[in-house]
Design an enzyme around this catalytic site. Structure first.
Site, PDB file in Angstrom:
ATOM      1  N   LYS A 177     -37.679  28.139 -42.282  1.00  0.00           N
ATOM      2  CA  LYS A 177     -37.777  28.218 -40.806  1.00  0.00           C
ATOM      3  C   LYS A 177     -39.162  28.677 -40.369  1.00  0.00           C
ATOM      4  O   LYS A 177     -39.614  28.342 -39.277  1.00  0.00           O
ATOM      5  CB  LYS A 177     -36.669  29.106 -40.236  1.00  0.00           C
ATOM      6  CG  LYS A 177     -36.719  30.592 -40.613  1.00  0.00           C
ATOM      7  CD  LYS A 177     -37.564  31.440 -39.700  1.00  0.00           C
ATOM      8  CE  LYS A 177     -37.759  32.840 -40.224  1.00  0.00           C
ATOM      9  NZ  LYS A 177     -38.697  33.658 -39.463  1.00  0.00           N
ATOM     10  N   THR A 234     -36.970  31.869 -34.253  1.00  0.00           N
ATOM     11  CA  THR A 234     -38.398  31.874 -34.576  1.00  0.00           C
ATOM     12  C   THR A 234     -39.157  30.756 -33.848  1.00  0.00           C
ATOM     13  O   THR A 234     -40.332  30.906 -33.531  1.00  0.00           O
ATOM     14  CB  THR A 234     -38.594  31.785 -36.102  1.00  0.00           C
ATOM     15  OG1 THR A 234     -37.672  32.682 -36.726  1.00  0.00           O
ATOM     16  CG2 THR A 234     -39.978  32.188 -36.520  1.00  0.00           C
TER      17      THR A 234
HETATM   18  O1  LIG Z   1     -38.313  36.449 -39.535  1.00  0.00           O
HETATM   19  C1  LIG Z   1     -38.481  36.825 -38.410  1.00  0.00           C
HETATM   20  C2  LIG Z   1     -37.411  36.794 -37.397  1.00  0.00           C
HETATM   21  O2  LIG Z   1     -36.167  36.573 -37.972  1.00  0.00           O
HETATM   22  C3  LIG Z   1     -39.823  37.270 -37.979  1.00  0.00           C
HETATM   23  O3  LIG Z   1     -40.574  36.139 -37.745  1.00  0.00           O
HETATM   24  P1  LIG Z   1     -42.165  36.160 -37.852  1.00  0.00           P
HETATM   25  O4  LIG Z   1     -42.519  36.531 -39.258  1.00  0.00           O
HETATM   26  O5  LIG Z   1     -42.568  34.781 -37.476  1.00  0.00           O
HETATM   27  O6  LIG Z   1     -42.649  37.190 -36.873  1.00  0.00           O
END
Ligand SMILES: O=C(CO)COP(=O)(O)O
Ligand SMILES: NC(=O)C1=CN([C@@H]2O[C@H](COP(=O)(O)OP(=O)(O)OC[C@H]3O[C@@H](n4cnc5c(N)ncnc54)[C@H](O)[C@@H]3O)[C@@H](O)[C@H]2O)C=CC1
Length: 312
Positions: A177, A234
């Site tokens: 993701k 995300t």
């Molecule tokens: O995994 C995350 C939310 O579930 C955090 O996402 P980021 O690492 O893109 O900040």
């Protein structure tokens, strides 16, 4: 006692939340702050939480959360696996290791063959967890009894854990993701609009499901919290570093290179995996090229849009 290794945003947030269940020791390699972790501003540390640079102190716990970035975990295990073996080790890393082309659970199992290996993943921003906002995560462990015990141990009234024995599926959801979130951010940063982002997320999910199936994940894991749940969060939130990085790529703006962006290295790992196994992962390939600076956003979008028309 629970030990948490990695005093970044997520390790600190989990430490704050889990102190509600009992004593927690949070280890960081460099703790140059006292009351407030600059990676998690505005969060006060509770009593019952010990923050230390002394690894031995954190390793007194039998359950250890490894809250290190995916590309750091391998080197950390190279140095410390012997001291971790035999414990219950829970990884929170969301990425694929570039050196070995495996997820965190395989890295840990290789370094610590006697350990019980688990993965904690799902839609959750560190700041939300630290503020005590309601969050639901997936706890994956191949041993169903250990999964149940960990589920009880790591849940709080506002941090709800759902368990699964599909470790591969859970960790792939979290890793993949991030790659799709960079692509979604690029679409938004380039001004291509919300409809294009929805298309990208949907085709990205198809790409995730294809690869996860190839690697032995269960399809229902991908539609759960660790897959679709985290993908949705995300790709749609400015809190996400992967999404923000994509926005910067799409709009040609600078991005702080000290920020952890797991999706960039993971896209390169996926691209190598696709070549090794003869898979078609066009979005991962595009993100890998964009992150390396080897492709302009215009060319990347042209490539995606000029793929042959086919059945959904
Ligand atoms: O995994 C995350 C939310 O579930 C955090 O996402 P980021 O690492 O893109 O900040
Ligand atoms: N921040 C979030 O909202 C969430 C993060 N995660 C995942 O958790 C993992 C960690 O992310 P964050 O804590 O957010 O990152 P971060 O960038 O806030 O912190 C990373 C930490 O790792 C430490 N570190 C780096 N190299 C190291 C080494 N060689 N040895 C020991 N420590 C080292 C750094 O000092 C830093 O404290 C990532 O895989 C991320 O995807 C998962 C869910 C949410």
């Amino acid at each position: 006692m629970i030990g948490i290794l990695g005093a970044g945003a997520f390790g600190t947030a989990l430490a704050v939340a889990l102190t509600a269940n009992g004593p927690v020791t949070l280890w960081g390699r460099r703790i140059d702050w006292t009351d407030e972790n600059p990676r998690l501003p505005g969060v006060t540390l509770p009593e019952g939480l010990t923050v230390t640079q002394d690894l031995d102190r954190a390793l007194q716990a039998d359950t250890i959360l490894l809250a290190l970035p995916a590309q750091v975990l391998g080197a950390f295990l190279d140095d410390h696996a012997g001291r971790l073996d035999g414990k219950c080790l829970v990884s929170t890393a969301k990425g694929i290791d570039l050196r070995h082309l495996t997820g965190p659970s395989a890295l840990i199992a290789q370094g610590c063959p006697r350990a019980t290996v688990a993965v904690l993943t799902g839609p959750s921003f560190a700041a939300d967890i630290a503020r005590g906002l309601p969050t639901a995560l997936t706890l994956a462990c191949a041993d169903p009894d250990a999964a149940e015990a960990l589920q009880q141990r790591l849940s709080t009234p506002v941090l709800r854990l759902y368990r699964t024995t599909d470790v591969i599926g859970a960790e792939l959801g979290g890793a993949l993701k991030n790659v799709i979130a960079i692509a979604a951010g690029t679409v938004i940063g380039a001004g291509l609009g919300d409809s294009a982002r929805a298309a990208l997320i949907t085709r990205g999910f198809a790409e995730m499901t294809r690869l996860a199936g190839h690697l032995g994940a269960r399809p229902e894991t991908l539609t759960g919290l660790s897959g679709l749940g985290d993908l949705t969060l995300t790709c749609t939130s400015g809190q996400s570093r992967n999404f923000r990085y994509g926005c910067a790529l799409g709009s040609g703006k600078d991005f702080d290179s000290a920020t952890t962006v797991e999706g960039a290295a993971t896209a390169r790992a996926l691209d190598r995996m696709a070549q090794r196994d003869g898979l078609d992962l066009p979005i991962a390939a595009m993100v890998a090229r964009l992150a390396e600076g080897g492709l302009s956003v215009e060319k990347a979008m042209d490539r995606l849009l000029s793929r042959p028309l086919k059945e959904e």
